[in-house]
Design a protein around this motif. Sequence first.
Motif, PDB file in Angstrom:
ATOM      1  N   PRO A 122       5.716  11.062  -0.787  1.00 13.05           N
ATOM      2  CA  PRO A 122       5.359  11.877  -1.954  1.00 13.05           C
ATOM      3  C   PRO A 122       3.992  11.508  -2.518  1.00 13.05           C
ATOM      4  CG  PRO A 122       6.873  10.148  -2.611  1.00 13.05           C
ATOM      5  CD  PRO A 122       6.734  10.044  -1.116  1.00 13.05           C
ATOM      6  N   ASN A 123       3.421  12.439  -3.265  1.00 13.62           N
ATOM      7  CA  ASN A 123       2.179  12.218  -4.014  1.00 13.62           C
ATOM      8  C   ASN A 123       2.433  12.593  -5.467  1.00 13.62           C
ATOM      9  OD1 ASN A 123       0.347  11.864  -1.567  1.00 13.62           O
ATOM     10  ND2 ASN A 123       1.105  13.934  -1.207  1.00 13.62           N
ATOM     11  N   HIS A 124       1.823  11.842  -6.375  1.00 15.55           N
ATOM     12  CA  HIS A 124       1.998  12.085  -7.803  1.00 15.55           C
ATOM     13  C   HIS A 124       0.638  12.129  -8.493  1.00 15.55           C
ATOM     14  CE1 HIS A 124       6.299  11.042  -7.395  1.00 15.55           C
ATOM     15  NE2 HIS A 124       5.868  10.086  -6.586  1.00 15.55           N
TER      16      HIS A 124
ATOM     17  N   THR B 173      -2.648   4.881  -3.545  1.00 17.44           N
ATOM     18  CA  THR B 173      -3.510   4.617  -4.705  1.00 17.44           C
ATOM     19  C   THR B 173      -2.691   4.519  -5.992  1.00 17.44           C
ATOM     20  OG1 THR B 173      -3.859   6.951  -5.256  1.00 17.44           O
ATOM     21  CG2 THR B 173      -5.339   5.966  -3.609  1.00 17.44           C
ATOM     22  N   MET B 174      -3.276   3.852  -6.976  1.00 16.47           N
ATOM     23  CA  MET B 174      -2.774   3.913  -8.349  1.00 16.47           C
ATOM     24  C   MET B 174      -3.917   3.621  -9.313  1.00 16.47           C
ATOM     25  SD  MET B 174      -0.414   0.463  -8.742  1.00 16.47           S
ATOM     26  CE  MET B 174      -0.198   0.691 -10.516  1.00 16.47           C
TER      27      MET B 174
ATOM     28  N   LYS C   3       0.615  17.508   1.507  1.00 13.69           N
ATOM     29  CA  LYS C   3      -0.446  17.683   0.518  1.00 13.69           C
ATOM     30  C   LYS C   3       0.080  18.233  -0.803  1.00 13.69           C
ATOM     31  CE  LYS C   3      -4.329  18.202   3.754  1.00 13.69           C
ATOM     32  NZ  LYS C   3      -5.158  17.120   3.226  1.00 13.69           N
ATOM     33  N   HIS C   4       1.394  18.203  -0.979  1.00 10.51           N
ATOM     34  CA  HIS C   4       1.979  18.607  -2.252  1.00 10.51           C
ATOM     35  C   HIS C   4       1.891  17.435  -3.223  1.00 10.51           C
ATOM     36  CE1 HIS C   4       3.678  22.508  -1.028  1.00 10.51           C
ATOM     37  NE2 HIS C   4       3.710  21.947   0.171  1.00 10.51           N
TER      38      HIS C   4
ATOM     39  N   ILE D 201      -1.329   8.945  -7.838  1.00  9.78           N
ATOM     40  CA  ILE D 201      -0.622   8.015  -6.939  1.00  9.78           C
ATOM     41  C   ILE D 201      -0.423   8.775  -5.635  1.00  9.78           C
ATOM     42  CG2 ILE D 201       1.428   6.566  -6.642  1.00  9.78           C
ATOM     43  CD1 ILE D 201       1.664   6.704  -9.767  1.00  9.78           C
ATOM     44  N   LEU D 202      -1.409   8.636  -4.768  1.00 12.20           N
ATOM     45  CA  LEU D 202      -1.474   9.438  -3.548  1.00 12.20           C
ATOM     46  C   LEU D 202      -1.323   8.554  -2.326  1.00 12.20           C
ATOM     47  CD1 LEU D 202      -4.664  11.579  -4.354  1.00 12.20           C
ATOM     48  CD2 LEU D 202      -2.294  12.051  -5.028  1.00 12.20           C
TER      49      LEU D 202
END
Length: 232
Positions: A46-48, A170-171, A3-4, A105-106
Amino acid sequence: MNKHVAIQDLGFKDYKETWDYQEQLFQAVVDQKIRNRREGTTRPTPNHFLFVEHPHVYTLGKSGDMENLLVDEKQLAGRGATFYKINRGGDITYHGPGQIVGYPILDLDNFFTDIHKYLRLLEEMVILTLADYGLKGERSEGETGVWLDVGTPFARKICAMGVRASRWVTMHGFALNVNTDLSYFDLMIPCGIKGKGVTSLNVELGRPSMDMQEVKQKLLGHFCELFEAHLE
Protein backbone atom coordinates in the motif's frame (compact mmCIF):
# COMPACT_ATOMS: atom_id res chain seq x y z
CA MET A 1 3.22 -1.89 -9.31
CA ASN A 2 0.51 -0.36 -7.14
CA LYS A 3 0.19 3.35 -7.89
CA HIS A 4 -2.95 3.80 -5.80
CA VAL A 5 -2.42 6.14 -2.85
CA ALA A 6 -4.77 6.30 0.13
CA ILE A 7 -5.31 9.92 1.23
CA GLN A 8 -6.05 10.76 4.85
CA ASP A 9 -6.54 14.23 6.31
CA LEU A 10 -5.87 13.88 10.04
CA GLY A 11 -6.93 17.44 10.79
CA PHE A 12 -5.32 19.08 13.85
CA LYS A 13 -3.27 16.36 15.58
CA ASP A 14 -0.46 16.07 18.11
CA TYR A 15 2.98 15.55 16.58
CA LYS A 16 3.93 12.45 18.61
CA GLU A 17 0.58 10.75 17.93
CA THR A 18 1.01 11.40 14.22
CA TRP A 19 4.62 10.19 14.26
CA ASP A 20 3.51 6.95 15.95
CA TYR A 21 0.78 6.51 13.33
CA GLN A 22 3.27 7.11 10.53
CA GLU A 23 5.54 4.45 12.02
CA GLN A 24 2.65 1.94 12.09
CA LEU A 25 1.82 2.52 8.42
CA PHE A 26 5.49 2.54 7.45
CA GLN A 27 6.20 -0.73 9.27
CA ALA A 28 3.16 -2.43 7.72
CA VAL A 29 4.47 -1.64 4.23
CA VAL A 30 7.98 -2.83 5.11
CA ASP A 31 6.60 -6.03 6.65
CA GLN A 32 4.60 -6.77 3.49
CA LYS A 33 7.73 -6.34 1.38
CA ILE A 34 9.65 -8.70 3.65
CA ARG A 35 6.86 -11.32 3.45
CA ASN A 36 6.77 -11.03 -0.34
CA ARG A 37 10.49 -11.63 -0.55
CA ARG A 38 10.48 -14.49 1.95
CA GLU A 39 7.46 -16.25 0.40
CA GLY A 40 8.22 -15.43 -3.23
CA THR A 41 4.88 -13.63 -3.59
CA THR A 42 3.95 -10.34 -5.25
CA ARG A 43 1.15 -9.05 -3.04
CA PRO A 44 0.78 -5.30 -3.67
CA THR A 45 2.16 -2.94 -1.07
CA PRO A 46 0.00 0.00 0.00
CA ASN A 47 0.83 3.70 -0.36
CA HIS A 48 -0.41 6.45 1.94
CA PHE A 49 -0.43 10.25 1.93
CA LEU A 50 -1.26 11.96 5.22
CA PHE A 51 -2.20 15.61 5.61
CA VAL A 52 -2.03 17.09 9.09
CA GLU A 53 -1.81 20.36 10.99
CA HIS A 54 0.20 20.21 14.22
CA PRO A 55 0.13 22.23 17.43
CA HIS A 56 3.34 24.26 17.88
CA VAL A 57 6.30 21.84 17.78
CA TYR A 58 10.01 21.87 16.91
CA THR A 59 11.69 18.75 15.55
CA LEU A 60 15.39 18.01 15.07
CA GLY A 61 16.59 15.56 12.43
CA LYS A 62 19.32 12.95 12.86
CA SER A 63 22.08 15.23 11.61
CA GLY A 64 20.73 18.33 13.32
CA ASP A 65 22.53 20.61 15.75
CA MET A 66 20.80 21.49 19.04
CA GLU A 67 22.45 24.92 18.89
CA ASN A 68 20.03 25.78 16.08
CA LEU A 69 17.27 25.86 18.70
CA LEU A 70 17.74 29.29 20.26
CA VAL A 71 15.68 28.76 23.44
CA ASP A 72 15.41 26.04 26.08
CA GLU A 73 12.45 23.74 26.58
CA LYS A 74 11.07 25.86 29.43
CA GLN A 75 10.91 28.86 27.10
CA LEU A 76 9.31 26.67 24.44
CA ALA A 77 6.66 25.61 26.91
CA GLY A 78 5.99 29.29 27.57
CA ARG A 79 5.11 29.64 23.88
CA GLY A 80 2.94 26.52 24.02
CA ALA A 81 5.43 24.47 21.98
CA THR A 82 7.01 21.03 22.33
CA PHE A 83 10.27 19.55 21.04
CA TYR A 84 11.29 16.15 19.61
CA LYS A 85 14.43 14.57 18.21
CA ILE A 86 13.29 12.41 15.32
CA ASN A 87 14.54 9.92 12.73
CA ARG A 88 14.29 11.94 9.51
CA GLY A 89 17.04 13.68 7.60
CA GLY A 90 17.63 17.39 7.88
CA ASP A 91 18.15 19.80 10.76
CA ILE A 92 15.63 21.69 12.88
CA THR A 93 12.17 22.69 11.71
CA TYR A 94 8.95 24.07 13.10
CA HIS A 95 5.37 22.87 12.65
CA GLY A 96 2.31 24.74 13.76
CA PRO A 97 -1.21 25.96 13.02
CA GLY A 98 -1.72 27.33 9.53
CA GLN A 99 0.93 25.04 8.05
CA ILE A 100 0.13 22.16 5.69
CA VAL A 101 2.23 19.16 6.65
CA GLY A 102 2.28 16.22 4.24
CA TYR A 103 3.60 12.76 5.02
CA PRO A 104 3.76 10.48 1.95
CA ILE A 105 4.37 6.88 3.03
CA LEU A 106 5.14 5.35 -0.34
CA ASP A 107 6.74 2.14 -1.47
CA LEU A 108 9.02 3.63 -4.10
CA ASP A 109 9.24 0.19 -5.74
CA ASN A 110 5.75 1.11 -6.96
CA PHE A 111 7.07 4.30 -8.59
CA PHE A 112 10.87 4.58 -8.97
CA THR A 113 13.78 3.68 -6.71
CA ASP A 114 15.56 7.02 -6.51
CA ILE A 115 15.46 9.10 -3.31
CA HIS A 116 17.00 12.13 -5.06
CA LYS A 117 14.23 12.05 -7.67
CA TYR A 118 11.63 11.58 -4.92
CA LEU A 119 12.74 14.76 -3.13
CA ARG A 120 12.94 16.73 -6.38
CA LEU A 121 9.37 15.69 -7.30
CA LEU A 122 8.07 16.70 -3.88
CA GLU A 123 9.72 20.08 -4.41
CA GLU A 124 8.22 20.29 -7.90
CA MET A 125 4.76 19.55 -6.47
CA VAL A 126 5.13 22.61 -4.22
CA ILE A 127 6.68 24.76 -6.97
CA LEU A 128 3.74 24.01 -9.29
CA THR A 129 1.26 24.77 -6.49
CA LEU A 130 2.92 28.13 -5.82
CA ALA A 131 2.76 28.87 -9.56
CA ASP A 132 -1.01 28.37 -9.37
CA TYR A 133 -0.98 31.43 -7.09
CA GLY A 134 1.37 33.43 -9.28
CA LEU A 135 4.50 32.84 -7.19
CA LYS A 136 7.84 31.61 -8.49
CA GLY A 137 9.07 28.90 -6.16
CA GLU A 138 12.65 27.73 -6.63
CA ARG A 139 15.23 25.25 -5.41
CA SER A 140 18.33 26.51 -3.62
CA GLU A 141 21.43 24.50 -4.49
CA GLY A 142 22.43 22.18 -1.66
CA GLU A 143 19.37 23.11 0.41
CA THR A 144 16.32 20.84 0.27
CA GLY A 145 12.95 22.57 0.15
CA VAL A 146 11.31 25.39 -1.78
CA TRP A 147 12.35 29.03 -1.69
CA LEU A 148 11.49 32.42 -3.15
CA ASP A 149 13.99 34.92 -4.60
CA VAL A 150 16.92 32.50 -4.52
CA GLY A 151 20.28 34.19 -5.12
CA THR A 152 19.14 37.55 -3.76
CA PRO A 153 19.47 39.15 -0.29
CA PHE A 154 15.73 38.49 0.08
CA ALA A 155 15.83 34.68 -0.27
CA ARG A 156 13.22 33.12 1.99
CA LYS A 157 11.97 29.60 2.55
CA ILE A 158 8.31 28.73 2.19
CA CYS A 159 8.46 24.92 2.37
CA ALA A 160 10.75 22.67 4.41
CA MET A 161 11.39 18.99 3.68
CA GLY A 162 12.93 16.06 5.50
CA VAL A 163 12.37 12.38 4.82
CA ARG A 164 13.33 8.95 5.98
CA ALA A 165 13.48 5.88 3.73
CA SER A 166 14.16 2.21 4.39
CA ARG A 167 13.74 -0.64 1.90
CA TRP A 168 12.53 2.10 -0.48
CA VAL A 169 9.61 2.95 1.82
CA THR A 170 9.34 6.65 2.73
CA MET A 171 8.03 8.57 5.71
CA HIS A 172 8.05 12.14 7.07
CA GLY A 173 7.78 14.69 4.25
CA PHE A 174 7.14 18.41 3.75
CA ALA A 175 5.78 21.45 5.60
CA LEU A 176 4.32 24.29 3.53
CA ASN A 177 3.71 27.60 5.29
CA VAL A 178 0.25 28.78 4.31
CA ASN A 179 -1.24 30.85 7.16
CA THR A 180 1.62 30.22 9.59
CA ASP A 181 2.58 32.50 12.50
CA LEU A 182 6.13 33.24 11.33
CA SER A 183 7.22 34.60 14.73
CA TYR A 184 7.78 30.99 15.86
CA PHE A 185 10.68 30.73 13.41
CA ASP A 186 12.49 33.40 15.46
CA LEU A 187 13.15 30.76 18.14
CA MET A 188 15.43 28.74 15.85
CA ILE A 189 17.81 28.88 12.91
CA PRO A 190 15.50 27.36 10.28
CA CYS A 191 16.98 24.13 8.91
CA GLY A 192 20.30 25.27 10.36
CA ILE A 193 20.72 27.85 7.58
CA LYS A 194 21.76 31.26 8.88
CA GLY A 195 20.93 34.57 7.26
CA LYS A 196 17.86 33.49 5.29
CA GLY A 197 14.28 34.25 6.11
CA VAL A 198 11.03 32.33 6.03
CA THR A 199 7.68 33.26 4.57
CA SER A 200 4.17 31.94 4.04
CA LEU A 201 1.65 31.87 1.22
CA ASN A 202 -0.72 34.39 2.79
CA VAL A 203 2.11 36.87 3.49
CA GLU A 204 3.39 36.62 -0.07
CA LEU A 205 -0.08 37.19 -1.50
CA GLY A 206 -0.98 39.91 1.00
CA ARG A 207 -4.08 38.08 2.20
CA PRO A 208 -5.30 37.67 5.81
CA SER A 209 -5.60 33.92 5.25
CA MET A 210 -5.71 31.27 2.55
CA ASP A 211 -8.15 28.41 2.04
CA MET A 212 -6.13 25.44 3.37
CA GLN A 213 -8.36 22.85 1.66
CA GLU A 214 -7.92 24.56 -1.69
CA VAL A 215 -4.13 24.47 -1.32
CA LYS A 216 -4.24 20.77 -0.35
CA GLN A 217 -6.26 19.95 -3.45
CA LYS A 218 -3.77 21.76 -5.66
CA LEU A 219 -0.89 19.87 -4.02
CA LEU A 220 -2.65 16.53 -4.56
CA GLY A 221 -3.38 17.34 -8.19
CA HIS A 222 0.27 18.01 -8.91
CA PHE A 223 1.33 14.98 -6.86
CA CYS A 224 -0.84 12.74 -9.04
CA GLU A 225 0.61 14.18 -12.24
CA LEU A 226 4.23 13.93 -11.13
CA PHE A 227 4.02 10.47 -9.56
CA GLU A 228 1.43 9.12 -12.04
CA ALA A 229 -0.56 8.15 -8.95
CA HIS A 230 -4.25 7.39 -8.41
CA LEU A 231 -5.89 8.67 -5.24
CA GLU A 232 -8.18 6.62 -3.03
